[in-house]
Design a protein around this motif. Structure first.
Motif, PDB file in Angstrom:
ATOM      1  N   UNK A   1      40.950  42.384  34.955  1.00 25.86           N
ATOM      2  CA  UNK A   1      41.571  41.428  34.024  1.00 25.86           C
ATOM      3  C   UNK A   1      41.519  41.998  32.612  1.00 25.86           C
ATOM      4  N   UNK A   2      40.322  42.453  32.213  1.00 28.30           N
ATOM      5  CA  UNK A   2      40.132  42.938  30.851  1.00 28.30           C
ATOM      6  C   UNK A   2      40.794  44.267  30.554  1.00 28.30           C
ATOM      7  N   UNK A   3      40.949  45.121  31.567  1.00 29.10           N
ATOM      8  CA  UNK A   3      41.460  46.466  31.316  1.00 29.10           C
ATOM      9  C   UNK A   3      42.856  46.730  31.881  1.00 29.10           C
ATOM     10  N   UNK A   4      43.406  45.780  32.630  1.00 32.82           N
ATOM     11  CA  UNK A   4      44.778  45.937  33.136  1.00 32.82           C
ATOM     12  C   UNK A   4      45.652  44.775  32.663  1.00 32.82           C
ATOM     13  N   UNK A   5      45.309  43.567  33.075  1.00 33.84           N
ATOM     14  CA  UNK A   5      46.138  42.407  32.745  1.00 33.84           C
ATOM     15  C   UNK A   5      46.227  42.183  31.238  1.00 33.84           C
ATOM     16  N   UNK A   6      45.099  42.114  30.573  1.00 27.78           N
ATOM     17  CA  UNK A   6      45.116  41.844  29.122  1.00 27.78           C
ATOM     18  C   UNK A   6      45.847  42.916  28.327  1.00 27.78           C
TER      19      UNK A   6
ATOM     20  N   UNK B   1      49.197  36.862  23.424  1.00 26.15           N
ATOM     21  CA  UNK B   1      48.561  37.988  22.758  1.00 26.15           C
ATOM     22  C   UNK B   1      47.159  37.669  22.263  1.00 26.15           C
ATOM     23  N   UNK B   2      47.006  36.552  21.583  1.00 30.35           N
ATOM     24  CA  UNK B   2      45.683  36.240  21.020  1.00 30.35           C
ATOM     25  C   UNK B   2      44.632  36.018  22.110  1.00 30.35           C
ATOM     26  N   UNK B   3      44.901  35.170  23.129  1.00 31.89           N
ATOM     27  CA  UNK B   3      43.885  35.022  24.187  1.00 31.89           C
ATOM     28  C   UNK B   3      43.601  36.331  24.920  1.00 31.89           C
ATOM     29  N   UNK B   4      44.647  37.115  25.182  1.00 31.70           N
ATOM     30  CA  UNK B   4      44.452  38.396  25.872  1.00 31.70           C
ATOM     31  C   UNK B   4      43.588  39.329  25.036  1.00 31.70           C
ATOM     32  N   UNK B   5      43.819  39.348  23.735  1.00 30.15           N
ATOM     33  CA  UNK B   5      43.019  40.206  22.856  1.00 30.15           C
ATOM     34  C   UNK B   5      41.566  39.743  22.815  1.00 30.15           C
ATOM     35  N   UNK B   6      41.337  38.442  22.829  1.00 29.64           N
ATOM     36  CA  UNK B   6      39.959  37.940  22.838  1.00 29.64           C
ATOM     37  C   UNK B   6      39.252  38.290  24.139  1.00 29.64           C
ATOM     38  N   UNK B   7      39.957  38.225  25.261  1.00 33.27           N
ATOM     39  CA  UNK B   7      39.358  38.631  26.540  1.00 33.27           C
ATOM     40  C   UNK B   7      39.045  40.126  26.513  1.00 33.27           C
TER      41      UNK B   7
END
Length: 142
Positions: free
Chosen positions: A65-70, A80-86
């Motif tokens: 999740x953190x290194x592919x999806x986000x 963008x903002x939630x993905x960057x926080x993850x």
């Protein structure tokens, strides 16, 4: 004359949305290489590290999740903002798992041993604070 030159340069490079997309491409694009490596090579190594610390191995799937999806979401400018926080949280976990002992160390080249973790953490925070900008797939979801 110097003031006029500086004003011209400032005006020429005053494109905040272009800066945002370049930052998104750098942070998301470079992190995606780490994620693709784990997609191809598997997450067994991470699951083993988690098990060694007494944590369940299935948590290792969170790295995808953190290194592919986000990163994909960051690159596209979707959520963008939630993905960057993850992604920033993923870097905190990476630091706790593999980097905490290297925090005060330098590499043989003189680089800070955890500089890539810090780069991705701070870059992700910058993306989270600035949002996707105009150049994104879903500008309303910045």
């Amino acid at each position: 004359m110097v003031k006029s030159l500086l004003n011209s340069v400032n005006k020429m490079f005053s494109h905040e949305d272009l800066g945002r997309v370049l930052l998104r491409l750098a942070v998301g694009g470079l992190m995606l290489f780490h994620g693709v490596h784990k997609l191809i090579g598997g997450i067994d190594g991470i699951a083993g590290m988690l098990a060694a610390k007494g944590l369940p191995g299935f948590i290792a799937y969170g790295v995808l999740v953190g290194e592919v999806l986000c990163p994909v979401l960051i690159i596209l400018g979707i959520f963008t903002r939630p993905a960057a926080l993850v992604l920033a949280f993923t870097m905190v976990v990476a630091w706790l798992m593999v980097g905490i002992g290297e925090t005060g160390s330098l590499e043989v080249t003189g680089a800070w041993a955890i500089e890539s973790i810090v780069y991705f953490f701070l870059g992700a925070l910058a993306v989270a604070f600035m949002g996707a900008g105009r150049y994104s797939v879903a500008p309303a979801w910045k």
